[in-house]
Design an enzyme around this catalytic site. Sequence first.
Site, PDB file in Angstrom:
ATOM      1  CB  THR A 194      -9.670  -6.934   5.335  1.00  0.00           C
ATOM      2  OG1 THR A 194      -9.037  -5.656   5.368  1.00  0.00           O
ATOM      3  CG2 THR A 194     -10.917  -6.860   4.496  1.00  0.00           C
ATOM      4  CD  GLU A 249      -7.391  -3.189  -2.843  1.00  0.00           C
ATOM      5  OE1 GLU A 249      -6.214  -2.961  -2.559  1.00  0.00           O
ATOM      6  OE2 GLU A 249      -8.345  -2.786  -2.183  1.00  0.00           O
TER       7      GLU A 249
HETATM    8  P1  ADP Z   1      -6.053  -0.949   3.302  1.00  0.00           P
HETATM    9  O1  ADP Z   1      -7.541  -1.096   3.198  1.00  0.00           O
HETATM   10  O2  ADP Z   1      -5.651   0.161   4.224  1.00  0.00           O
HETATM   11  O3  ADP Z   1      -5.403  -0.865   1.974  1.00  0.00           O
HETATM   12  P2  ADP Z   1      -5.426  -3.709   3.439  1.00  0.00           P
HETATM   13  O4  ADP Z   1      -5.490  -4.590   4.646  1.00  0.00           O
HETATM   14  O5  ADP Z   1      -6.375  -3.944   2.311  1.00  0.00           O
HETATM   15  O6  ADP Z   1      -5.516  -2.232   3.995  1.00  0.00           O
HETATM   16  O7  ADP Z   1      -3.964  -3.750   2.795  1.00  0.00           O
HETATM   17  C1  ADP Z   1      -2.817  -3.646   3.549  1.00  0.00           C
HETATM   18  C2  ADP Z   1      -1.906  -4.854   3.232  1.00  0.00           C
HETATM   19  O8  ADP Z   1      -1.382  -4.739   1.915  1.00  0.00           O
HETATM   20  C3  ADP Z   1      -0.710  -4.906   4.164  1.00  0.00           C
HETATM   21  O9  ADP Z   1      -0.483  -6.262   4.457  1.00  0.00           O
HETATM   22  C4  ADP Z   1       0.430  -4.359   3.326  1.00  0.00           C
HETATM   23  O10 ADP Z   1       1.690  -4.878   3.686  1.00  0.00           O
HETATM   24  C5  ADP Z   1       0.042  -4.795   1.931  1.00  0.00           C
HETATM   25  N1  ADP Z   1       0.576  -3.909   0.882  1.00  0.00           N
HETATM   26  C6  ADP Z   1       1.343  -4.276  -0.166  1.00  0.00           C
HETATM   27  N2  ADP Z   1       1.661  -3.214  -0.918  1.00  0.00           N
HETATM   28  C7  ADP Z   1       1.096  -2.138  -0.340  1.00  0.00           C
HETATM   29  C8  ADP Z   1       1.081  -0.758  -0.665  1.00  0.00           C
HETATM   30  N3  ADP Z   1       1.717  -0.251  -1.720  1.00  0.00           N
HETATM   31  N4  ADP Z   1       0.362   0.060   0.135  1.00  0.00           N
HETATM   32  C9  ADP Z   1      -0.297  -0.430   1.226  1.00  0.00           C
HETATM   33  N5  ADP Z   1      -0.307  -1.714   1.579  1.00  0.00           N
HETATM   34  C10 ADP Z   1       0.388  -2.582   0.808  1.00  0.00           C
END
Ligand code: ADP
Length: 311
Positions: free
Chosen positions: A184, A131
């Site tokens: 974020t 994460e």
């Molecule tokens: P959320 O809260 O919806 O997870 P974030 O902004 O924290 O959104 O995360 C999204 C970011 O993480 C994007 O830049 C995306 O490309 C990256 N990412 C990498 N791997 C994944 C994945 N398996 N699923 C979702 N987002 C991913």
Amino acid sequence: MSKSIKVFSPATVSNVTCGFDVLGFALEKPGDIIVARENASKGAHINQIIGSQNIPIDPLENVATVAANALLKHLGSGAGIEFTLYKNIKPGSGIGSSASSATAAVFATNQLLGTPIKNSFDLLPFAMAGEQIASGAFHADNVAPALLGGFVIVRSNDPLDVIQLGTPPDLYAVVIHPDLQIKTAESRKLLPKQVPLKDVVTQTGNLAGLVAGVLQHDYNLIGRSMKDVIVEPARETTIPGFKELKKAALNAGALGAGISGSGPSVFALCKGATSAQKVLDSMKSAYQNTHIQFDIYLSAINKRGTIEILD
Ligand code: ADP
């Protein structure tokens, strides 16, 4: 034939109004699904992502492989694992898209290796490591409810101290995801650097009331407590139509409503499925006026967290 495991990990709502960075809960749907298979090449890889073209397949950039490789490294394992990722939660939605993938990957890896980690709590740091590459922070507020289900308090990220609260049986969530991009990091910049003590006191009282309401299954107390005097006022303008959505939810009988994570999703909590359906209809018609595309979900609170799916 090589062994394979299929795992579901739910979407999550973090912050939950007054619980900024410390409270989250899991939804029954949507959620990501990962199929993990043993493979000859060492480490975790992704062979296919189904449902999203926008996320990286590179093992160093996808949270699923980063999380799984953190676990393999910790175990000193030379295993090879290949993931097929069914991306059902849109990235950047504010309902824990990356947390769901990271958690599913860690859980599936542990299962495939014969559960060397016995206690689910102990999988959290690896999901958090995944994460971290998405959010830039080592935070458990989405991965902990995704893994464990129900409402979860993250008292501390370091050292990790996570408390499961469960959920009142008749609690439902409505979540609307407007098709908007909110970063974020940008949304964090809007947060106040200093907060008046009287607001801290109000917020602390509300969070204590919300936690007690969840534990005592006191729906009215949950509703009275779902007020955020610190973060929501700073962020609400980033979501067009937020005020109208919240009003529509509360007028239709929601216990409370607020921003999910850092948005753009907005959630409402409701007592009972019938009430939740009314709230959904009301939020839907309020948002149709904006002409912004959206997805909307009605979901019970997920009690089991991340699970293996046997088909
Ligand atoms: P959320 O809260 O919806 O997870 P974030 O902004 O924290 O959104 O995360 C999204 C970011 O993480 C994007 O830049 C995306 O490309 C990256 N990412 C990498 N791997 C994944 C994945 N398996 N699923 C979702 N987002 C991913």
